[in-house]
Scaffold this active site. Sequence first.
Site, mmCIF file in Angstrom:
data_model
loop_
_atom_site.group_PDB
_atom_site.id
_atom_site.type_symbol
_atom_site.label_atom_id
_atom_site.label_comp_id
_atom_site.label_asym_id
_atom_site.label_seq_id
_atom_site.Cartn_x
_atom_site.Cartn_y
_atom_site.Cartn_z
ATOM 1 N N LYS A 271 0.828 -1.218 0.000
ATOM 2 C CA LYS A 271 0.000 0.000 0.000
ATOM 3 C C LYS A 271 0.855 1.258 0.000
ATOM 4 O O LYS A 271 0.459 2.275 -0.573
ATOM 5 C CB LYS A 271 -0.972 -0.002 1.186
ATOM 6 C CG LYS A 271 -2.023 -1.084 1.036
ATOM 7 C CD LYS A 271 -3.334 -0.777 1.708
ATOM 8 C CE LYS A 271 -4.391 -1.774 1.260
ATOM 9 N NZ LYS A 271 -5.657 -1.668 1.873
ATOM 10 N N LYS B 134 -10.667 -3.392 -4.157
ATOM 11 C CA LYS B 134 -11.463 -2.167 -4.350
ATOM 12 C C LYS B 134 -10.648 -1.088 -5.030
ATOM 13 O O LYS B 134 -11.182 -0.254 -5.735
ATOM 14 C CB LYS B 134 -11.868 -1.588 -2.992
ATOM 15 C CG LYS B 134 -12.717 -2.433 -2.127
ATOM 16 C CD LYS B 134 -13.022 -1.642 -0.843
ATOM 17 C CE LYS B 134 -13.418 -2.567 0.286
ATOM 18 N NZ LYS B 134 -12.472 -2.558 1.408
ATOM 19 N N LYS C 272 -4.921 -10.022 -6.618
ATOM 20 C CA LYS C 272 -6.182 -10.262 -5.909
ATOM 21 C C LYS C 272 -7.239 -9.234 -6.339
ATOM 22 O O LYS C 272 -6.896 -8.107 -6.711
ATOM 23 C CB LYS C 272 -5.981 -10.275 -4.392
ATOM 24 C CG LYS C 272 -6.043 -8.957 -3.706
ATOM 25 C CD LYS C 272 -6.163 -9.106 -2.188
ATOM 26 C CE LYS C 272 -6.270 -7.702 -1.609
ATOM 27 N NZ LYS C 272 -7.130 -7.530 -0.490
HETATM 28 N N1 AQP Z 1 -9.787 -10.723 -3.196
HETATM 29 C C1 AQP Z 1 -10.179 -11.162 -2.004
HETATM 30 N N2 AQP Z 1 -10.457 -12.467 -1.814
HETATM 31 C C2 AQP Z 1 -10.883 -12.933 -0.601
HETATM 32 N N3 AQP Z 1 -11.041 -12.126 0.476
HETATM 33 C C3 AQP Z 1 -10.771 -10.816 0.325
HETATM 34 N N4 AQP Z 1 -10.848 -9.767 1.161
HETATM 35 C C4 AQP Z 1 -10.462 -8.630 0.523
HETATM 36 N N5 AQP Z 1 -10.150 -8.915 -0.747
HETATM 37 C C5 AQP Z 1 -10.328 -10.256 -0.905
HETATM 38 C C6 AQP Z 1 -11.274 -9.885 2.543
HETATM 39 O O1 AQP Z 1 -12.334 -8.970 2.765
HETATM 40 C C7 AQP Z 1 -12.284 -8.525 4.114
HETATM 41 C C8 AQP Z 1 -12.411 -7.042 4.147
HETATM 42 O O2 AQP Z 1 -11.309 -6.466 3.461
HETATM 43 P P1 AQP Z 1 -11.005 -4.933 3.660
HETATM 44 O O3 AQP Z 1 -11.942 -4.132 2.899
HETATM 45 O O4 AQP Z 1 -10.969 -4.621 5.088
HETATM 46 O O5 AQP Z 1 -9.549 -4.727 3.170
HETATM 47 P P2 AQP Z 1 -8.733 -5.229 1.955
HETATM 48 O O6 AQP Z 1 -8.300 -6.624 2.201
HETATM 49 O O7 AQP Z 1 -7.644 -4.237 1.829
HETATM 50 O O8 AQP Z 1 -9.731 -5.200 0.713
HETATM 51 P P3 AQP Z 1 -9.437 -4.662 -0.727
HETATM 52 O O9 AQP Z 1 -10.626 -4.836 -1.570
HETATM 53 O O10 AQP Z 1 -8.178 -5.232 -1.253
HETATM 54 O O11 AQP Z 1 -9.305 -3.118 -0.489
HETATM 55 P P4 AQP Z 1 -8.183 -2.146 -0.974
HETATM 56 O O12 AQP Z 1 -8.169 -2.220 -2.459
HETATM 57 O O13 AQP Z 1 -8.661 -0.827 -0.433
HETATM 58 O O14 AQP Z 1 -6.914 -2.608 -0.368
HETATM 59 C C9 AQP Z 1 -10.976 -9.039 4.718
HETATM 60 O O15 AQP Z 1 -11.262 -10.178 5.504
HETATM 61 C C10 AQP Z 1 -10.179 -9.425 3.519
HETATM 62 O O16 AQP Z 1 -9.279 -10.469 3.800
#
Ligand code: AQP
Length: 346
Positions: free
Chosen positions: A115, A210, A207
Amino acid sequence: MSKSKNRVFSGVQPTGNLHLGNYLGAIKRFVALQDGHECVYCVVDLHAVTMRQDPEELSDNIRNVTAAFLASGIDPQKHIVFNQSQVSQHAELAWMFNCVARMGWLNRMTQFKEKAGKNRENASVGLFSYPSLMAADILLYKADFVPVGEDQKQHLELTRDIAAKFNNDFCERIAKLGFGDSYFPMTEPLIGGPAARVMSLRDGAKKMSKSEASDMSRINLIDDPDTIAKKIRKAKTDAEPLPEEVEGLAGRAEADNLVGIFAAINDVDKAAVISEYGGKPFSEFKPALADLAVEKLAPISAKMRHLLAEPDEIDTILNEGADKAREIAVVTMREVREIFGFVGAK
Ligand code: AQP
């Protein structure tokens, strides 16, 4: 609320549209765990501001994540649903944990490296100490289990390291105050199943996320049926039909991802999907996957829209949830202050 032996805690950041990865890797499993567990589900808005957020979008996103929880089937009457910033003990315990965790531990966190990118000097201090806050979220409620996607495995290991160091550093004090051999539990991560890591629809090596620029890389929970079907139709795949055996998915990241998504939505394993679709071309599998995804996601998205039309009701649910969460959090913080040796009114 007295502590049961099977408390679950997990959180989702209000940082944008929730996607299928968040749903299958986390929220769908939160729903399933409600039976037989005491669940605390949190919209982790303090985590969201470790990266710059537009204040109005942040408010909308907090209500969006809450609506996704409720629309997916989380029951705020039987369990606790709230946003983190309303319970100040999260930030307070995170500070204590900043003083327990070691710089070397946080330096190893891959999510910070990803990040922060190349310009680490410009990343917020909050982004660096994010895992201490996550440990505080979990341990404030002395959670036994934390359902998360695979990307959070390292942070869960760090939570256990922090709990173990706290228990060890203060072992005599913990015993003297009558809390037994250890104060914080060794929380178990619940990671697994065919959707522990849902990958981008455009690149099987990344992965689903968002923050990925291309909206075609993910299925958002609020996408309409046509958009879901189009994204699946255009998902990257190789030219071969699906393998006859599940082992044949190895080395075929995009095919493996689509089969995993199908399996997770349908509550089966990948072998069951291959026994039905093995040997079939993507021109046959993709429409079946699109139909399944629309069938399962469309009602959630419709319910989310309905809930979001009444933002005051969502805010009431968050306020009531925060009151319930605080009842647990104040007890933990009072005890932690005592263990540290702070003096003052209890
Ligand atoms: N691709 C994924 N596959 C399975 N699980 C996922 N999670 C996120 N992406 C995947 C799980 O969703 C929960 C909430 O995630 P979060 O929003 O708190 O944070 P994150 O993991 O940072 O999600 P993103 O979508 O990848 O956000 P950005 O792009 O902002 O970094 C967690 O349990 C996570 O494991």
